[in-house]
Design a protein around this motif. Structure first.
Motif, PDB file in Angstrom:
ATOM      1  N   VAL A  13      23.410 -13.038  -0.206  1.00 35.32           N
ATOM      2  CA  VAL A  13      22.885 -11.718  -0.539  1.00 35.32           C
ATOM      3  C   VAL A  13      22.379 -11.044   0.731  1.00 35.32           C
ATOM      4  CG1 VAL A  13      22.202 -12.308  -2.890  1.00 35.32           C
ATOM      5  CG2 VAL A  13      20.579 -12.639  -1.010  1.00 35.32           C
ATOM      6  N   THR A  14      22.337  -9.728   0.682  1.00 30.96           N
ATOM      7  CA  THR A  14      21.636  -8.932   1.690  1.00 30.96           C
ATOM      8  C   THR A  14      20.574  -8.145   0.949  1.00 30.96           C
ATOM      9  OG1 THR A  14      23.557  -8.750   3.147  1.00 30.96           O
ATOM     10  CG2 THR A  14      21.817  -7.106   3.405  1.00 30.96           C
ATOM     11  N   LEU A  15      19.316  -8.408   1.289  1.00 34.30           N
ATOM     12  CA  LEU A  15      18.204  -7.762   0.595  1.00 34.30           C
ATOM     13  C   LEU A  15      17.340  -6.986   1.575  1.00 34.30           C
ATOM     14  CD1 LEU A  15      16.846 -10.420  -1.948  1.00 34.30           C
ATOM     15  CD2 LEU A  15      18.241  -8.414  -2.435  1.00 34.30           C
ATOM     16  N   HIS A  16      16.897  -5.830   1.136  1.00 32.47           N
ATOM     17  CA  HIS A  16      15.970  -5.002   1.914  1.00 32.47           C
ATOM     18  C   HIS A  16      14.640  -4.943   1.172  1.00 32.47           C
ATOM     19  CE1 HIS A  16      18.974  -3.279   4.764  1.00 32.47           C
ATOM     20  NE2 HIS A  16      19.789  -3.663   3.797  1.00 32.47           N
ATOM     21  N   LEU A  17      13.580  -5.270   1.878  1.00 31.72           N
ATOM     22  CA  LEU A  17      12.231  -5.175   1.341  1.00 31.72           C
ATOM     23  C   LEU A  17      11.479  -4.107   2.125  1.00 31.72           C
ATOM     24  CD1 LEU A  17      13.134  -8.429   1.504  1.00 31.72           C
ATOM     25  CD2 LEU A  17      10.998  -8.662   0.229  1.00 31.72           C
ATOM     26  N   GLN A  18      10.533  -3.442   1.480  1.00 29.15           N
ATOM     27  CA  GLN A  18       9.727  -2.444   2.184  1.00 29.15           C
ATOM     28  C   GLN A  18       8.257  -2.768   2.032  1.00 29.15           C
ATOM     29  OE1 GLN A  18      10.889   1.690   2.494  1.00 29.15           O
ATOM     30  NE2 GLN A  18       8.844   2.341   1.834  1.00 29.15           N
ATOM     31  N   GLY A  19       7.561  -2.802   3.172  1.00 32.77           N
ATOM     32  CA  GLY A  19       6.153  -3.142   3.186  1.00 32.77           C
ATOM     33  C   GLY A  19       5.288  -2.004   3.687  1.00 32.77           C
ATOM     34  N   SER A  31      23.319 -15.144   3.990  1.00 29.59           N
ATOM     35  CA  SER A  31      22.347 -14.239   3.382  1.00 29.59           C
ATOM     36  C   SER A  31      21.503 -13.592   4.479  1.00 29.59           C
ATOM     37  CB  SER A  31      21.441 -14.994   2.409  1.00 29.59           C
ATOM     38  OG  SER A  31      22.179 -15.480   1.302  1.00 29.59           O
ATOM     39  N   ARG A  32      21.117 -12.343   4.237  1.00 29.89           N
ATOM     40  CA  ARG A  32      20.310 -11.616   5.227  1.00 29.89           C
ATOM     41  C   ARG A  32      19.161 -10.912   4.512  1.00 29.89           C
ATOM     42  NH1 ARG A  32      23.723  -7.689   8.779  1.00 29.89           N
ATOM     43  NH2 ARG A  32      24.271  -6.870   6.718  1.00 29.89           N
ATOM     44  N   PHE A  33      18.019 -10.881   5.189  1.00 23.21           N
ATOM     45  CA  PHE A  33      16.816 -10.263   4.631  1.00 23.21           C
ATOM     46  C   PHE A  33      16.206  -9.364   5.697  1.00 23.21           C
ATOM     47  CE2 PHE A  33      17.639 -14.219   2.539  1.00 23.21           C
ATOM     48  CZ  PHE A  33      17.388 -13.977   1.200  1.00 23.21           C
ATOM     49  N   ALA A  34      15.955  -8.122   5.331  1.00 26.61           N
ATOM     50  CA  ALA A  34      15.376  -7.157   6.265  1.00 26.61           C
ATOM     51  C   ALA A  34      14.143  -6.531   5.639  1.00 26.61           C
ATOM     52  CB  ALA A  34      16.390  -6.066   6.604  1.00 26.61           C
ATOM     53  N   GLU A  36      15.241  -1.819 -12.245  1.00 28.04           N
ATOM     54  CA  GLU A  36      15.648  -2.605 -13.407  1.00 28.04           C
ATOM     55  C   GLU A  36      16.992  -3.291 -13.205  1.00 28.04           C
ATOM     56  OE1 GLU A  36      15.586   0.171 -16.607  1.00 28.04           O
ATOM     57  OE2 GLU A  36      13.413  -0.037 -16.962  1.00 28.04           O
ATOM     58  N   ASP A  37      17.841  -2.716 -12.329  1.00 30.91           N
ATOM     59  CA  ASP A  37      19.172  -3.289 -12.139  1.00 30.91           C
ATOM     60  C   ASP A  37      19.221  -4.357 -11.044  1.00 30.91           C
ATOM     61  OD1 ASP A  37      18.953  -1.768  -9.837  1.00 30.91           O
ATOM     62  OD2 ASP A  37      20.699  -0.493 -10.243  1.00 30.91           O
ATOM     63  N   LEU A  38      18.068  -4.775 -10.519  1.00 36.50           N
ATOM     64  CA  LEU A  38      18.086  -5.883  -9.563  1.00 36.50           C
ATOM     65  C   LEU A  38      18.665  -7.102 -10.258  1.00 36.50           C
ATOM     66  CD1 LEU A  38      17.242  -6.865  -6.699  1.00 36.50           C
ATOM     67  CD2 LEU A  38      15.083  -7.627  -7.731  1.00 36.50           C
ATOM     68  N   ALA A  39      19.615  -7.748  -9.622  1.00 37.48           N
ATOM     69  CA  ALA A  39      20.319  -8.881 -10.229  1.00 37.48           C
ATOM     70  C   ALA A  39      19.332  -9.921 -10.742  1.00 37.48           C
ATOM     71  CB  ALA A  39      21.270  -9.507  -9.218  1.00 37.48           C
ATOM     72  N   ASP A  40      19.595 -10.441 -11.951  1.00 33.42           N
ATOM     73  CA  ASP A  40      18.687 -11.409 -12.558  1.00 33.42           C
ATOM     74  C   ASP A  40      18.439 -12.600 -11.646  1.00 33.42           C
ATOM     75  OD1 ASP A  40      18.549  -9.792 -14.759  1.00 33.42           O
ATOM     76  OD2 ASP A  40      19.553 -11.176 -16.131  1.00 33.42           O
ATOM     77  N   GLU A  41      19.474 -13.102 -11.019  1.00 31.24           N
ATOM     78  CA  GLU A  41      19.337 -14.281 -10.171  1.00 31.24           C
ATOM     79  C   GLU A  41      18.397 -13.997  -8.999  1.00 31.24           C
ATOM     80  OE1 GLU A  41      22.504 -17.575  -8.746  1.00 31.24           O
ATOM     81  OE2 GLU A  41      22.750 -15.615  -7.776  1.00 31.24           O
ATOM     82  N   VAL A  42      18.496 -12.804  -8.449  1.00 30.93           N
ATOM     83  CA  VAL A  42      17.652 -12.414  -7.313  1.00 30.93           C
ATOM     84  C   VAL A  42      16.212 -12.205  -7.767  1.00 30.93           C
ATOM     85  CG1 VAL A  42      17.249 -10.626  -5.582  1.00 30.93           C
ATOM     86  CG2 VAL A  42      19.584 -11.434  -6.035  1.00 30.93           C
TER      87      VAL A  42
END
Length: 321
Positions: A11-17, A43-46, A245-251
């Protein structure tokens, strides 16, 4: 024993802090690392820098972030009740006990914010801007207006963050301070250089916010230097971890499981601070984390249910222990 879930595909996920050095960024970094440890290669996380206010919601709606953190929970509750968070849901709450406090120069002849509204001398207020993003600025300006303060009669000095405003107040450059982050050392240092008193918002203000789902709270006598009696003020507590709401269940499930199962990795970063002076309230309690101001993502709710009977968070070597 907790059974660790793992992602089945990269997965490639973007988080905002937050701005980059405060608690929301720590929360994002913690979630990203723990998810990365349980994600396939590739997988990548930013983490995007943000402001921790309404920009967290905008980033989700515009697809710039998959997971955002905002504060306070009271604002999220207000927005949810107004239907402004439709299509969004929560993964959990990270506790923080905070308040929006009014401090004034002790020489001002006022005891409440309502009396400040009647004061005819110079009033210079340090707070955050009400710019459609900053929730300190929104709450401060709304509360001052409810108390009867004419904004056109007041000089404002703004900064995005609380600490410049605290410095201006301590230095005598302003005579009124409206800010949060009351557990931090700068609040404890103010009275060393300037006599200070604290003003209750008053029933009119607290009722006005309560009608919109924003609760009041108390700062106990002695918590702030010079505070000689309990102060009734506005709540400004808790970080809410939000997604679409559409964030993948697994994620969503893994992110929430990591918050529950590896919570010690975040807690130990604050363990050198007394609990009542920590900007993250520890220990984190899953039942409290699940008490979100907007509905939980279904996969997040499942994670809390699955781990409810577990013995506790995972044991193991911790970077900051």
């Amino acid at each position: 024993m907790l059974v660790e879930p793992r992602l089945t595909a990269p997965v490639t996920l973007h988080l905002q802090g937050d701005w980059g050095q405060a608690n929301m960024h720590r929360i994002c970094g913690w979630i990203a690392q723990e998810m990365g440890d349980r994600a396939p290669a590739g997988s990548r996380f930013a983490i995007w820098n943000g402001r921790g206010g309404l920009d967290a919601i905008t980033a989700l709606r515009e697809g710039d972030a998959d997971i955002s953190v905002m504060t306070p929970a009271a604002a999220a509750s207000r927005l949810a009740r107004a239907g402004r968070l439709d299509g969004l849901c929560a993964l959990g709450v990270i506790g923080q006990r905070d308040r929006l406090v009014v401090a004034v120069d002790a020489a001002l002849p006022v005891r409440t914010v309502a009396e400040l509204a009647e004061y005819t001398g110079e009033v210079v207020v340090a707070t955050a801007p009400d710019d459609g993003v900053n929730l300190v600025g929104f709450a401060a300006h709304k509360a001052l207006a409810l108390a009867g303060i004419d904004a056109d009669r007041v000089d404002f000095r703004y900064d995005e963050r609380p600490f410049p405003a605290l410095e201006w107040f301590a230095a005598g450059e302003v005579n009124v301070l409206v800010q949060e982050a009351i557990m931090t050392p700068p609040w404890q240092r103010v009275e060393r250089v300037r006599p200070v008193k604290y003003l209750p918002w008053g029933d009119e203000v607290l009722r006005g916010f309560a009608r919109e789902g924003w609760p009041s709270a108390v700062v106990r006598a002695g918590y702030l230097p010079g505070l000689t009696e309990d102060l009734h003020t506005l709540d400004f507590s808790d970080f809410v971890v939000v997604c679409r709401e559409d964030l993948a269940d697994e994620v969503a499930h893994l992110a929430t499981w990591c918050m529950i199962g590896t919570r010690r990795a975040l807690e130990v970063q604050y363990g050198h601070l007394p609990i009542d002076r920590s900007p993250v309230t520890y220990p984190l309690v899953p039942a409290d984390m699940a008490a979100t101001p907007l509905p939980l993502h279904p996969a997040a709710a499942r994670a809390y249910s699955e781990t409810a009977a577990s013995d506790g968070p995972l044991d193991g070597p911790l970077m900051w222990s």
